[in-house]
Design an enzyme around this catalytic site. Structure first.
Site, PDB file in Angstrom:
ATOM      1  N   ASN A   7      47.209  40.813  44.184  1.00  0.00           N
ATOM      2  CA  ASN A   7      46.653  40.794  42.826  1.00  0.00           C
ATOM      3  C   ASN A   7      46.949  42.161  42.206  1.00  0.00           C
ATOM      4  O   ASN A   7      46.272  43.145  42.509  1.00  0.00           O
ATOM      5  CB  ASN A   7      45.141  40.526  42.913  1.00  0.00           C
ATOM      6  CG  ASN A   7      44.492  40.473  41.547  1.00  0.00           C
ATOM      7  OD1 ASN A   7      45.144  40.697  40.525  1.00  0.00           O
ATOM      8  ND2 ASN A   7      43.193  40.180  41.529  1.00  0.00           N
ATOM      9  N   ARG A  91      48.438  36.449  42.154  1.00  0.00           N
ATOM     10  CA  ARG A  91      47.628  36.115  40.995  1.00  0.00           C
ATOM     11  C   ARG A  91      48.422  36.531  39.747  1.00  0.00           C
ATOM     12  O   ARG A  91      48.843  37.680  39.638  1.00  0.00           O
ATOM     13  CB  ARG A  91      46.313  36.885  41.041  1.00  0.00           C
ATOM     14  CG  ARG A  91      45.467  36.547  39.858  1.00  0.00           C
ATOM     15  CD  ARG A  91      44.168  37.301  39.863  1.00  0.00           C
ATOM     16  NE  ARG A  91      43.403  36.843  38.714  1.00  0.00           N
ATOM     17  CZ  ARG A  91      42.569  37.590  38.041  1.00  0.00           C
ATOM     18  NH1 ARG A  91      42.354  38.832  38.389  1.00  0.00           N
ATOM     19  NH2 ARG A  91      41.920  37.100  37.018  1.00  0.00           N
ATOM     20  N   HIS A 180      39.786  33.128  34.487  1.00  0.00           N
ATOM     21  CA  HIS A 180      39.009  32.892  35.713  1.00  0.00           C
ATOM     22  C   HIS A 180      39.300  31.484  36.247  1.00  0.00           C
ATOM     23  O   HIS A 180      38.489  30.889  36.947  1.00  0.00           O
ATOM     24  CB  HIS A 180      37.484  32.974  35.469  1.00  0.00           C
ATOM     25  CG  HIS A 180      36.964  34.335  35.159  1.00  0.00           C
ATOM     26  ND1 HIS A 180      35.872  34.526  34.350  1.00  0.00           N
ATOM     27  CD2 HIS A 180      37.358  35.560  35.559  1.00  0.00           C
ATOM     28  CE1 HIS A 180      35.623  35.813  34.253  1.00  0.00           C
ATOM     29  NE2 HIS A 180      36.509  36.471  34.980  1.00  0.00           N
ATOM     30  N   ARG A 241      32.410  43.118  27.368  1.00  0.00           N
ATOM     31  CA  ARG A 241      33.005  42.303  26.296  1.00  0.00           C
ATOM     32  C   ARG A 241      31.919  41.575  25.516  1.00  0.00           C
ATOM     33  O   ARG A 241      30.950  41.086  26.105  1.00  0.00           O
ATOM     34  CB  ARG A 241      33.968  41.262  26.866  1.00  0.00           C
ATOM     35  CG  ARG A 241      35.193  41.842  27.527  1.00  0.00           C
ATOM     36  CD  ARG A 241      36.190  40.713  27.857  1.00  0.00           C
ATOM     37  NE  ARG A 241      37.205  41.175  28.768  1.00  0.00           N
ATOM     38  CZ  ARG A 241      37.367  40.713  30.008  1.00  0.00           C
ATOM     39  NH1 ARG A 241      36.586  39.765  30.495  1.00  0.00           N
ATOM     40  NH2 ARG A 241      38.322  41.202  30.773  1.00  0.00           N
ATOM     41  N   GLU A 386      38.589  33.546  45.047  1.00  0.00           N
ATOM     42  CA  GLU A 386      39.863  33.380  44.343  1.00  0.00           C
ATOM     43  C   GLU A 386      41.042  33.601  45.277  1.00  0.00           C
ATOM     44  O   GLU A 386      42.060  32.924  45.168  1.00  0.00           O
ATOM     45  CB  GLU A 386      39.912  34.351  43.141  1.00  0.00           C
ATOM     46  CG  GLU A 386      38.926  33.926  42.068  1.00  0.00           C
ATOM     47  CD  GLU A 386      38.659  34.998  41.022  1.00  0.00           C
ATOM     48  OE1 GLU A 386      37.853  35.901  41.328  1.00  0.00           O
ATOM     49  OE2 GLU A 386      39.226  34.939  39.931  1.00  0.00           O
TER      50      GLU A 386
END
Ligand code: AMP
Length: 400
Positions: A7, A91, A180, A241, A386
């Site tokens: 990743n 990823r 996600h 965010r 993940e």
């Protein structure tokens, strides 16, 4: 089969080796400050002390080489040779409109990832660097790209189309994608298995509540809607965010503060959310909770607003699916914060017949049913994974 999961961020690289016969993580690690002074690699093997290498990493190619050295190190390694790695799963943030599932990397796939640099300007270039670095370090090994946007490609036009002139969708592929996706995909499928739901018809809502937060609705594992949009800015209130805001806020701040659009978007991405609402206390939910417990009102409102937004989306997604069988909590807050789970369900979801069992909810980071037996909707805690999902997709594609 042993899969290396990579990743890559712009200045970082996270990795794991997963042994697919047991699904065990053999080792994991992190390269930090790639391309910046002070780079270091931290390599972790279960049951052993961390192995730290401080050495210059001018680019991702050097970082991947250092990972290879750590993996095969006589004392700290877990492999005799990198030949033991069967495949590499990457990823990749943005697959645009072209990728609705994971895919074996070819020159054409790399070209498409490059085409989408505009849609994922911080991540896609780094993801491609990771792929090319792995190709250089392990020639001949299959590389698989697993896109964060694939799951959201299940959405129908009514869910993904912004109500702006259609030419922007046609010209630039401007639409809602969702992020996600690897987590939502993994958790929604795991929920079906874990709760014994019908794999074709199960209506599942996944609340991925972490520093980045998003929520998805899926029927039979196919995404109906998900809260992030063209970028990860849309949707829930997050650590830094804002999630949903009226776009006119951007224009207002530009006019009144003499800022340009990029500066305001940076503020919405990096200085908003619970960090901004709490008056700058922290983007970490634990810090904001501690402040709220000491009576800080801004912190309290930030957390209330966070839970309220999650509950509003659960209501909206229940309507979108005309029902819900199962609600899952995952990621940092979802897996660890029993108060957030309890308050979201108790304050807002009673009308759905959701009932939390306090004793069952007193759990962290492990798979559990947390609803009462007479709850009309099953509520689950399911830790996301993940990396395992990336490894599973990689294995499936290379053993075809
Ligand atoms: P993630 O992005 O999934 O790693 O989640 C990180 C967030 O989870 C951070 O804001 C943490 O504060 C939050 N978190 C972790 N443990 C807890 C906890 N026990 N209570 C509340 N928040 C937590």
């Amino acid at each position: 089969m042993k899969i290396l999961v990579l990743n890559c961020g712009s200045s970082s690289l996270k990795y794991q080796i997963i042994d697919m016969s047991t699904k065990d993580v053999m080792c994991k690690g992190l390269c930090e400050r790639i391309g910046i002074e002070g780079s270091k690699l931290t390599h972790k093997v279960p049951g052993k002390d961390d192995y730290v290498v401080e050495e210059s990493m001018p680019d991702h190619t050097k970082a991947v080489r250092m990972v290879m050295d750590a993996l095969t190190d006589a004392e700290h390694g877990v492999l005799k040779s990198v030949d033991e790695i069967d495949a590499i799963g990457h990823r990749v943030l943005h697959g645009g409109m072209k990728f609705n599932k994971s895919i074996v990397v070819t020159e054409e796939v790399k070209e498409t990832i490059r085409e989408y640099f505009d849609l994922g300007p911080l991540h896609n270039p780094a993801n491609l660097m990771g792929i090319e670095a792995a190709e250089a370090a392990m020639p001949g090994k299959p590389n698989v790209a697993v896109f964060d946007t694939s799951f959201g490609m299940g959405m129908e036009p009514k869910a993904y189309t912004y109500a702006i002139p259609i030419e922007y969708l046609e010209k630039y592929s401007l639409r809602r994608y969702g992020f996600h996706g690897t987590s939502h995909d993994y958790v929604s499928h795991r929920a079906i298995e874990f709760a014994g739901l019908d794999p074709k018809t199960a209506k599942v809502i996944v609340c991925h509540l972490g520093n980045g937060a998003s929520i998805s609705a899926s029927i039979g594992g196919v995404c109906v809607d998900t809260s992030m949009g063209l970028t990860p800015l849309e949707g829930l209130i997050m650590g830094t965010r804002s999630g949903d805001v009226d776009p006119a806020v951007v224009q207002y701040i530009c006019t009144h503060e003499g800022k340009d659009v990029n500066e305001v978007l940076n503020m919405l991405n990096k200085k908003s959310g619970i960090l901004g609402m709490s008056g700058g206390i922290s983007s970490d939910f634990r810090d904001v909770e501690a402040a709220a417990n000491e009576g800080n009102e801004k912190a309290e409102v930030a957390l209330e607003a966070f839970r309220y937004r999650v509950a509003k989306y659960i209501g909206a997604y229940t309507a979108a699916m005309n029902g819900v069988d199962c609600i899952c909590f995952t990621a940092g807050v979802g897996e660890n914060d029993k108060h957030a789970r309890k308050l979201i369900c108790d304050e807002y979801l009673g009308y759905l017949g959701v009932k939390i069992d306090d004793a069952r909810n007193d759990v962290r980071g492990q798979e559990a049913v947390i609803s009462a037996d007479d709850s009309k909707v099953k509520v689950l805690l399911l830790p996301t994974n993940e990396e395992l999902k990336i490894a599973m997709d990689t294995q499936a594609l290379v053993t075809k």
